[in-house]
Design a protein around this motif. Sequence first.
Motif, PDB file in Angstrom:
ATOM      1  N   ARG A   1      43.929  47.085  46.577  1.00 12.08           N
ATOM      2  CA  ARG A   1      43.608  48.023  45.506  1.00 12.08           C
ATOM      3  C   ARG A   1      42.726  47.337  44.467  1.00 12.08           C
ATOM      4  N   THR A   2      41.651  48.011  44.123  1.00  6.84           N
ATOM      5  CA  THR A   2      40.735  47.533  43.099  1.00  6.84           C
ATOM      6  C   THR A   2      40.588  48.615  42.039  1.00  6.84           C
ATOM      7  N   SER A   3      39.727  48.380  41.066  1.00  2.84           N
ATOM      8  CA  SER A   3      39.491  49.396  40.029  1.00  2.84           C
ATOM      9  C   SER A   3      38.785  50.615  40.587  1.00  2.84           C
ATOM     10  N   TRP A   4      38.286  50.526  41.830  1.00  6.75           N
ATOM     11  CA  TRP A   4      37.601  51.651  42.465  1.00  6.75           C
ATOM     12  C   TRP A   4      38.498  52.408  43.433  1.00  6.75           C
ATOM     13  N   GLY A   5      39.762  52.014  43.536  1.00 13.18           N
ATOM     14  CA  GLY A   5      40.664  52.692  44.448  1.00 13.18           C
ATOM     15  C   GLY A   5      41.260  51.736  45.456  1.00 13.18           C
ATOM     16  N   SER A   6      41.933  52.280  46.470  1.00 13.01           N
ATOM     17  CA  SER A   6      42.646  51.480  47.457  1.00 13.01           C
ATOM     18  C   SER A   6      42.083  51.689  48.850  1.00 13.01           C
ATOM     19  N   LEU A   7      41.915  50.584  49.588  1.00 18.07           N
ATOM     20  CA  LEU A   7      41.629  50.626  51.009  1.00 18.07           C
ATOM     21  C   LEU A   7      42.944  50.402  51.744  1.00 18.07           C
ATOM     22  N   ILE A   8      43.243  51.256  52.725  1.00 18.75           N
ATOM     23  CA  ILE A   8      44.557  51.280  53.356  1.00 18.75           C
ATOM     24  C   ILE A   8      44.386  51.260  54.869  1.00 18.75           C
ATOM     25  N   GLY A   9      45.284  50.540  55.558  1.00 16.31           N
ATOM     26  CA  GLY A   9      45.287  50.539  57.010  1.00 16.31           C
ATOM     27  C   GLY A   9      46.703  50.497  57.542  1.00 16.31           C
ATOM     28  N   GLY A  10      46.961  51.238  58.642  1.00  9.84           N
ATOM     29  CA  GLY A  10      48.292  51.263  59.230  1.00  9.84           C
ATOM     30  C   GLY A  10      48.667  52.657  59.668  1.00  9.84           C
ATOM     31  N   ASN A  11      49.947  52.993  59.507  1.00  9.39           N
ATOM     32  CA  ASN A  11      50.431  54.333  59.875  1.00  9.39           C
ATOM     33  C   ASN A  11      50.162  55.296  58.723  1.00  9.39           C
ATOM     34  N   VAL A  12      48.922  55.685  58.564  1.00  8.43           N
ATOM     35  CA  VAL A  12      48.494  56.441  57.387  1.00  8.43           C
ATOM     36  C   VAL A  12      48.181  57.898  57.711  1.00  8.43           C
ATOM     37  N   ASP A  13      48.656  58.399  58.857  1.00 11.55           N
ATOM     38  CA  ASP A  13      48.288  59.742  59.297  1.00 11.55           C
ATOM     39  C   ASP A  13      48.728  60.844  58.345  1.00 11.55           C
TER      40      ASP A  13
ATOM     41  N   GLY B   1      45.456  54.227  61.685  1.00 11.64           N
ATOM     42  CA  GLY B   1      44.126  54.509  61.168  1.00 11.64           C
ATOM     43  C   GLY B   1      43.888  53.754  59.879  1.00 11.64           C
ATOM     44  N   GLY B   2      42.814  54.097  59.216  1.00 15.87           N
ATOM     45  CA  GLY B   2      42.474  53.462  57.949  1.00 15.87           C
ATOM     46  C   GLY B   2      41.778  54.442  57.045  1.00 15.87           C
ATOM     47  N   GLY B   3      41.750  54.113  55.769  1.00 17.33           N
ATOM     48  CA  GLY B   3      41.096  55.038  54.854  1.00 17.33           C
ATOM     49  C   GLY B   3      41.068  54.539  53.427  1.00 17.33           C
ATOM     50  N   TYR B   4      40.903  55.486  52.524  1.00 15.64           N
ATOM     51  CA  TYR B   4      40.677  55.208  51.103  1.00 15.64           C
ATOM     52  C   TYR B   4      41.461  56.204  50.276  1.00 15.64           C
ATOM     53  N   SER B   5      41.980  55.739  49.131  1.00 12.72           N
ATOM     54  CA  SER B   5      42.626  56.624  48.174  1.00 12.72           C
ATOM     55  C   SER B   5      42.350  56.110  46.770  1.00 12.72           C
TER      56      SER B   5
ATOM     57  N   LEU C   1      41.179  61.401  45.201  1.00  9.78           N
ATOM     58  CA  LEU C   1      40.467  61.563  46.462  1.00  9.78           C
ATOM     59  C   LEU C   1      41.140  60.709  47.528  1.00  9.78           C
ATOM     60  N   THR C   2      41.319  61.268  48.715  1.00 14.06           N
ATOM     61  CA  THR C   2      41.947  60.549  49.812  1.00 14.06           C
ATOM     62  C   THR C   2      41.229  60.898  51.111  1.00 14.06           C
ATOM     63  N   GLY C   3      40.954  59.874  51.930  1.00 18.33           N
ATOM     64  CA  GLY C   3      40.313  60.091  53.227  1.00 18.33           C
ATOM     65  C   GLY C   3      40.869  59.138  54.264  1.00 18.33           C
ATOM     66  N   ILE C   4      41.145  59.651  55.471  1.00 15.64           N
ATOM     67  CA  ILE C   4      41.724  58.858  56.552  1.00 15.64           C
ATOM     68  C   ILE C   4      40.953  59.123  57.834  1.00 15.64           C
ATOM     69  N   VAL C   5      40.704  58.060  58.630  1.00  9.52           N
ATOM     70  CA  VAL C   5      40.076  58.175  59.947  1.00  9.52           C
ATOM     71  C   VAL C   5      40.907  57.378  60.941  1.00  9.52           C
ATOM     72  N   ASP C   6      41.184  57.963  62.132  1.00 11.40           N
ATOM     73  CA  ASP C   6      41.923  57.215  63.147  1.00 11.40           C
ATOM     74  C   ASP C   6      40.971  56.629  64.185  1.00 11.40           C
ATOM     75  N   GLY C   7      41.524  55.932  65.174  1.00 10.54           N
ATOM     76  CA  GLY C   7      40.697  55.235  66.143  1.00 10.54           C
ATOM     77  C   GLY C   7      39.912  56.130  67.068  1.00 10.54           C
ATOM     78  N   ASP C   8      40.290  57.403  67.181  1.00 13.01           N
ATOM     79  CA  ASP C   8      39.580  58.349  68.038  1.00 13.01           C
ATOM     80  C   ASP C   8      38.544  59.176  67.280  1.00 13.01           C
ATOM     81  N   GLY C   9      38.344  58.861  66.017  1.00 13.46           N
ATOM     82  CA  GLY C   9      37.364  59.593  65.222  1.00 13.46           C
ATOM     83  C   GLY C   9      37.901  60.851  64.577  1.00 13.46           C
ATOM     84  N   HIS C  10      39.200  61.147  64.753  1.00 13.46           N
ATOM     85  CA  HIS C  10      39.789  62.258  64.013  1.00 13.46           C
ATOM     86  C   HIS C  10      39.905  61.858  62.547  1.00 13.46           C
ATOM     87  N   PHE C  11      39.877  62.820  61.647  1.00 19.32           N
ATOM     88  CA  PHE C  11      39.893  62.486  60.227  1.00 19.32           C
ATOM     89  C   PHE C  11      40.565  63.573  59.405  1.00 19.32           C
TER      90      PHE C  11
END
Length: 338
Positions: free
Chosen positions: A121-133, A164-168, A176-186
């Motif tokens: 997590r930074t001042s611009w938000g959080s990068l997240i990876g794992g079971n984030v579906d 998957g991984g994403g941003y919040s 704002l929250t966005g998630i993408v998985d390994g198959d390109g679903h989002f």
Amino acid sequence: MQPRSYRALLASVAVGATALAAGSAEAQISLNYDNLSSFEEPLAFEIGEATVLVGGLVDVPVRLDLDDRIFHNDVDVSLVANLDIKIEMQLANRWNIGVTYFGQYDENSDDYDDNVAGFVRTSWGSLIGGNVDGLVREATRRRRAVGNANLAFDDFYGRINRWGGGYSGRFGPATLTGIVDGDGHFELGAQFQRPIGRKDYRFATRIGRARYLAADGVTNFKTIGAGAVGEFVYGSNLFDLGVGYENLQAGPIDLDRWYVSGGAQTKIGVLSLSAAGHYGELDGTSETSASLGVRYDIARGLSTNLGVNTRKAEIARDGVSVVDEDETSATASVRYSF
């Protein structure tokens, strides 16, 4: 939607986040996608340079399945327990790194399910990876019901993969929250919440590209969905409304689904009440559900909970059972959370 187009959409969200970043606060990261959640603040302590937050819940439900056979009802008594742990520390450059874990044991099914994710997590938000579906869903959903109420069908049928991984990030009243998985679903979501006078308003929207395994256990549908939620809070009363659209495709089968869900909650002293209903149509065939919930607070973290839930959707197309649900149940439980 082709891969190039949704990658462009993700990029546009990232650009929008940068433009909004006049000062970002933490967006909450919770891996509890279940209907049961603690209303208590987690326990906090330090281990070296790390801060540890621990929360949990123990629930003993008695569940009664109701149907037309009045004298043949099934009663289940079981134990449900979950544990939520978050470990976080700050680096010299003021970035925060951490890991969060959620686990739940259900005695009735004898299953233990868990989710784990790491974040920076930074001042611009959080990068997240794992079971984030479930992160986008949790950030944009209608408010969880009270007690043991659980409104069925109030979501997309489609699900992205667990890993998957994403941003919040939170920017003033917007998240704002966005998630993408390994198959390109989002999934992409945005929420705006702000009090005006003595009232509080929340608006949220969500879009997603995923897949849905039909009730026959064989047919996989590709899905694209969009939804929106509006919420109004005044005093101890909450009212919300959600609408959604989803397209499901599998070979020659092309189905359109739309739905609307709404509900109300209130708190009177130690008593909390909720009621909600849902109506939708999949290719012209209806899906319905309703829920009633009651919670009585006995002491800090200890409560008794009631819930009555009903759902019905029996839809088949071209020989494929798309959804097959027809159940009414009542659940009472004693719950302790910390």
